[in-house]
Write an enzyme that holds these catalytic residues in place. Structure first.
Site, PDB file in Angstrom:
ATOM      1  N   GLU A 275      -1.812  -5.162   3.312  1.00 27.46           N
ATOM      2  CA  GLU A 275      -1.407  -3.951   3.458  1.00 27.46           C
ATOM      3  C   GLU A 275      -2.352  -2.835   2.784  1.00 27.46           C
ATOM      4  OE1 GLU A 275       1.151  -3.220   5.476  1.00 27.46           O
ATOM      5  OE2 GLU A 275       2.198  -5.413   5.452  1.00 27.46           O
TER       6      GLU A 275
ATOM      7  N   CYS B 208       0.754   4.992   0.541  1.00 32.56           N
ATOM      8  CA  CYS B 208       0.099   4.565   1.698  1.00 32.56           C
ATOM      9  C   CYS B 208       0.933   5.254   3.111  1.00 32.56           C
ATOM     10  CB  CYS B 208       0.057   3.096   1.977  1.00 32.56           C
ATOM     11  SG  CYS B 208       1.680   2.302   2.073  1.00 32.56           S
TER      12      CYS B 208
ATOM     13  N   ASN C 270       0.269   2.032  -7.402  1.00 34.40           N
ATOM     14  CA  ASN C 270       1.409   3.332  -7.061  1.00 34.40           C
ATOM     15  C   ASN C 270       2.725   2.851  -7.003  1.00 34.40           C
ATOM     16  OD1 ASN C 270       0.913   1.868  -4.740  1.00 34.40           O
ATOM     17  ND2 ASN C 270       1.056   3.740  -3.285  1.00 34.40           N
TER      18      ASN C 270
HETATM   19  N1  LIG Z   1      -0.268  -0.204   3.339  1.00 32.23           N
HETATM   20  C1  LIG Z   1       0.537  -0.485   2.227  1.00 32.23           C
HETATM   21  O1  LIG Z   1       1.639  -1.053   2.188  1.00 32.23           O
HETATM   22  C2  LIG Z   1       0.159   0.187   0.958  1.00 32.23           C
HETATM   23  C3  LIG Z   1      -1.226   0.370   0.841  1.00 32.23           C
HETATM   24  N2  LIG Z   1      -1.652   1.076  -0.316  1.00 32.23           N
HETATM   25  C4  LIG Z   1      -3.018   1.523  -0.597  1.00 32.23           C
HETATM   26  O2  LIG Z   1      -3.686   0.968  -1.940  1.00 32.23           O
HETATM   27  C5  LIG Z   1      -4.452   2.206  -2.146  1.00 32.23           C
HETATM   28  C6  LIG Z   1      -4.178   2.655  -3.533  1.00 32.23           C
HETATM   29  O3  LIG Z   1      -3.960   1.645  -4.308  1.00 32.23           O
HETATM   30  P1  LIG Z   1      -5.176   1.096  -5.524  1.00 32.23           P
HETATM   31  O4  LIG Z   1      -4.508   0.387  -6.606  1.00 32.23           O
HETATM   32  O5  LIG Z   1      -6.145   2.277  -5.752  1.00 32.23           O
HETATM   33  O6  LIG Z   1      -6.043   0.251  -4.631  1.00 32.23           O
HETATM   34  P2  LIG Z   1      -7.353  -0.797  -5.043  1.00 32.23           P
HETATM   35  O7  LIG Z   1      -7.683  -1.244  -3.702  1.00 32.23           O
HETATM   36  O8  LIG Z   1      -8.279  -0.102  -5.868  1.00 32.23           O
HETATM   37  O9  LIG Z   1      -6.425  -1.961  -5.729  1.00 32.23           O
HETATM   38  C7  LIG Z   1      -5.664  -2.668  -5.515  1.00 32.23           C
HETATM   39  C8  LIG Z   1      -5.552  -4.162  -6.385  1.00 32.23           C
HETATM   40  O10 LIG Z   1      -6.596  -4.836  -5.951  1.00 32.23           O
HETATM   41  C9  LIG Z   1      -7.144  -4.965  -7.117  1.00 32.23           C
HETATM   42  N3  LIG Z   1      -8.437  -5.435  -6.998  1.00 32.23           N
HETATM   43  C10 LIG Z   1      -9.716  -4.626  -7.130  1.00 32.23           C
HETATM   44  N4  LIG Z   1     -10.940  -5.257  -6.740  1.00 32.23           N
HETATM   45  C11 LIG Z   1     -10.359  -6.677  -6.455  1.00 32.23           C
HETATM   46  C12 LIG Z   1     -11.370  -7.854  -5.985  1.00 32.23           C
HETATM   47  N5  LIG Z   1     -12.441  -7.927  -5.876  1.00 32.23           N
HETATM   48  N6  LIG Z   1     -10.385  -8.843  -5.942  1.00 32.23           N
HETATM   49  C13 LIG Z   1      -9.342  -8.954  -6.163  1.00 32.23           C
HETATM   50  N7  LIG Z   1      -8.494  -7.712  -6.605  1.00 32.23           N
HETATM   51  C14 LIG Z   1      -8.835  -6.616  -6.530  1.00 32.23           C
HETATM   52  C15 LIG Z   1      -6.997  -4.148  -8.240  1.00 32.23           C
HETATM   53  O11 LIG Z   1      -7.184  -4.261  -9.577  1.00 32.23           O
HETATM   54  P3  LIG Z   1      -7.610  -3.275 -10.554  1.00 32.23           P
HETATM   55  O12 LIG Z   1      -6.509  -2.442 -10.720  1.00 32.23           O
HETATM   56  O13 LIG Z   1      -7.840  -4.205 -11.967  1.00 32.23           O
HETATM   57  O14 LIG Z   1      -8.878  -2.766 -10.004  1.00 32.23           O
HETATM   58  C16 LIG Z   1      -5.390  -3.792  -7.728  1.00 32.23           C
HETATM   59  O15 LIG Z   1      -4.579  -4.809  -8.287  1.00 32.23           O
HETATM   60  C17 LIG Z   1      -4.404   3.365  -1.039  1.00 32.23           C
HETATM   61  O16 LIG Z   1      -5.573   2.981  -0.326  1.00 32.23           O
HETATM   62  C18 LIG Z   1      -3.194   2.927  -0.423  1.00 32.23           C
HETATM   63  O17 LIG Z   1      -3.205   3.458   0.844  1.00 32.23           O
HETATM   64  C19 LIG Z   1      -0.792   1.228  -1.587  1.00 32.23           C
HETATM   65  C20 LIG Z   1       0.437   0.902  -1.258  1.00 32.23           C
HETATM   66  C21 LIG Z   1       1.042   0.532   0.032  1.00 32.23           C
HETATM   67  O1  LIG Z   2       2.691   2.177  -1.163  1.00 30.77           O
HETATM   68  C1  LIG Z   2       3.582   2.992  -0.495  1.00 30.77           C
HETATM   69  O2  LIG Z   2       3.004   3.853  -0.355  1.00 30.77           O
HETATM   70  C2  LIG Z   2       4.636   2.198  -0.171  1.00 30.77           C
HETATM   71  O3  LIG Z   2       4.731   1.201   0.595  1.00 30.77           O
HETATM   72  C3  LIG Z   2       5.649   3.567   0.276  1.00 30.77           C
HETATM   73  O4  LIG Z   2       7.067   3.056   0.505  1.00 30.77           O
HETATM   74  P1  LIG Z   2       7.884   4.036   1.062  1.00 30.77           P
HETATM   75  O5  LIG Z   2       7.168   4.800   2.312  1.00 30.77           O
HETATM   76  O6  LIG Z   2       9.076   3.580   1.745  1.00 30.77           O
HETATM   77  O7  LIG Z   2       8.230   5.295  -0.222  1.00 30.77           O
END
Ligand SMILES: NC(=O)C1=CN([C@@H]2O[C@H](COP(=O)(O)OP(=O)(O)OC[C@H]3O[C@@H](n4cnc5c(N)ncnc54)[C@H](OP(=O)(O)O)[C@@H]3O)[C@@H](O)[C@H]2O)C=CC1
Ligand SMILES: O=C(O)[C@H](O)COP(=O)(O)O
Length: 484
Positions: free
Chosen positions: A258, A292, A162
């Protein structure tokens, strides 16, 4: 391959200063969630190639750690300048690769440039300290400890789809200022945008092997990299599911996680409802709720709920929906699976008695902003992270119940409290089990130098410029014993 990609838009990985295709010939095609168009091809690296990248990282470590801090900072300043020059070009890729609207795409690139500058500044102000032995009973002034922060080694940065630019840079920048070498494993959908960030850092003058990339499906190569003996720190942003898995398999390698969230907005009866409604609409629906920190539930009392619902409905109906290249807020979700999940959550809530105020419309993976009132705790939407434009309202009898429901979530990222009474706000804030409480504002991560952390299933460790540098360095003490 001398450059990031060839004329057929086949992207390489940055390996020891060169953009390389995988010897296996395996590639992954990245298509657009907007219209299915071809964005490019990325490499699916083999385990042997992962070993090679990690070896270069290890080799590059001592020379990068030895580069003076002002010189490291100079490279980050230069990278920030390059990113700004390329902001429109990179935003165009972001728009099509992850369906982020134009305004948010440009702002992600510019925010990242600011982030790199601030990180360079913060790195420059890192200082060691000297501690005298005499402060502790029985100690002496003849014993002096010189304590400074040193790198952990090779940092594995894993970023989500994202914010492919910003959430990659928020790991890379502080890791580099701390003297570490970095390997970036970007999300597959978002990888092409992230590789453009890496190119900007390379063009700014990063030495070979200091920053490298490995692309490929996380489910296929992730475990191998994460458990590699020469990875010294894992900095991960993504789902709680994957985060939990990594923390189980990573053994003694330290992690910063995170993860997901279910951020609530508690709206008190004395709140400025008009302000709260428009602020919450922005917080819940920007980038289609794929943040997130998006507001993922409202908890309020019957007394003001009807009025609040009317204002929210008015705000939501004004949101532009459609193609990210147009001036819209709500765009297609990242894939069909995400839209299927959104639809399931909406239908489950309606079937269990929630009142649909607006939305519940879908065209492919484009889900229209949806407001559900009278959501109860037996509905999936009360607890699940939708990562889509769905906003549920849970009505409660008072704020004690609101706090109880807010805290009952497995997640603990942020919560908002809307009220004009700062005393009440403070008392409620103290009771909330989250990393951050926002008083009179939507939940959000930025500004990026604030501490950003999740508790419970939302994460482990703290990010934010200075906090991230600290997380990716450790104190090293050299104790001098004077003999005369
Ligand atoms: N708290 C925070 O700061 C934030 C949290 N998020 C959270 O992230 C999620 C959305 O993002 P999304 O990309 O779908 O998340 P994912 O957990 O599906 O993927 C995140 C990353 O992990 C990789 N990955 C997947 N499986 C493995 C593994 N076994 N070992 C190592 N790496 C792996 C993915 O690669 P690949 O794409 O190749 O599968 C990608 O690069 C939501 O739950 C959101 O809340 C998002 C932004 C900020
Ligand atoms: O992945 C997310 O959701 C980002 O960490 C959000 O950042 P923002 O709340 O400052 O837009």
């Amino acid at each position: 391959m001398s450059e990031l990609c060839n004329e057929k838009l086949v992207y390489g990985n940055l390996v020891n200063g060169r953009w390389m295709e995988s010897a296996s010939g395996n590639v992954i095609t990245v298509t657009s969630p907007v219209d299915g168009s071809f964005i490019g091809e990325i490499q699916a690296v083999s385990k042997e190639e992962v070993d090679e990248v990690i070896r270069y990282s290890k080799e590059g470590l001592s020379s990068w750690a030895g580069v003076p801090i002002f010189e490291k900072a100079r490279i980050l300043y230069k990278a920030a300048e390059i990113l700004e020059e390329r902001a429109e070009e990179i935003a165009d890729i972001l728009m099509m690769e992850i369906a982020k609207d134009r305004k948010s795409s440009v702002s992600e690139v510019k925010r990242t440039a600011d982030f790199l500058r601030f990180t360079a500044d913060a790195g420059k102000s890192l200082e060691g300290i000297a501690v005298s032995g005499e402060n502790f009973p029985g100690g002496s002034r003849n014993k002096i400890s010189y304590v400074r922060r040193v790198p952990l080694g090779t940092v594995l940065a894993i970023s989500p789809f994202n914010y492919p630019i910003n959430l990659s840079a928020s790991k890379i920048g502080p890791a580099l200022m701390g003297g570490n070498t970095v390997i970036l494993k970007p999300a597959t959908q978002g990888a092409i945008s992230a590789l453009h960030l890496v190119k900007a850092l390379q063009d700014a003058g990063l030495p070979e092997g200091v920053l490298q990339t490995v692309t490929g499906k996380g489910s296929e190569i992730g475990d191998y990299i994460v458990t590699h003996e020469n990875i010294n720190f894992i900095n991960f942003t993504g789902s709680t599911e994957v985060g939990r898995h990594l923390s189980k398999i990573s053994c003694m390698t330290p992690l910063l996680l995170e993860l997901g969230g279910k951020d609530a907005a508690l709206v008190l009866e004395d709140a400025d409802l008009k302000y709260a409604a428009s602020n919450i609409v922005e917080g819940a629906f920007s980038y289609s709720g794929q943040r997130c920190t998006a507001v993922k539930r409202i908890i309020t009392t019957d007394k003001i709920a009807d009025q609040l619902v009317d204002m929210l409905k008015t705000g939501i109906e004004k949101l532009a929906v459609g193609d990210p290249r147009d001036n819209v807020v709500v765009t297609p979700l990242i894939d069909q699976k995400a839209a299927d999940f959104a639809e399931f959550l909406i239908q489950d809530a309606i079937a269990k008695g929630a009142e649909l105020i607006v939305g519940n419309k879908r065209e492919g993976n484009l889900v229209y902003p949806t407001l559900l009132d009278k959501v109860t705790v037996d509905m999936e939407i009360a607890w699940k992270e939708p990562f889509s434009p769905i906003l549920p309202i849970i009505r409660v009898k008072d704020m004690d119940e609101a706090v109880e429901i807010a805290n009952r979530s497995e997640y603990g990222l942020q919560t908002s409290v809307f009220t004009k009474d700062i005393n009440k706000a403070f008392r409620i804030a103290e009771k909330l089990e989250v990393g951050t409480v926002q008083i009179n504002n939507k939940t959000e991560r930025g500004p990026d130098h604030f501490p950003f952390l999740g508790v419970k299933a939302s994460g482990m460790g703290t990010q934010g410029v200075k906090y991230s540098i600290e997380a990716m360095t450790r104190p090293k003490a050299i104790t001098i014993n004077l003999t005369e």
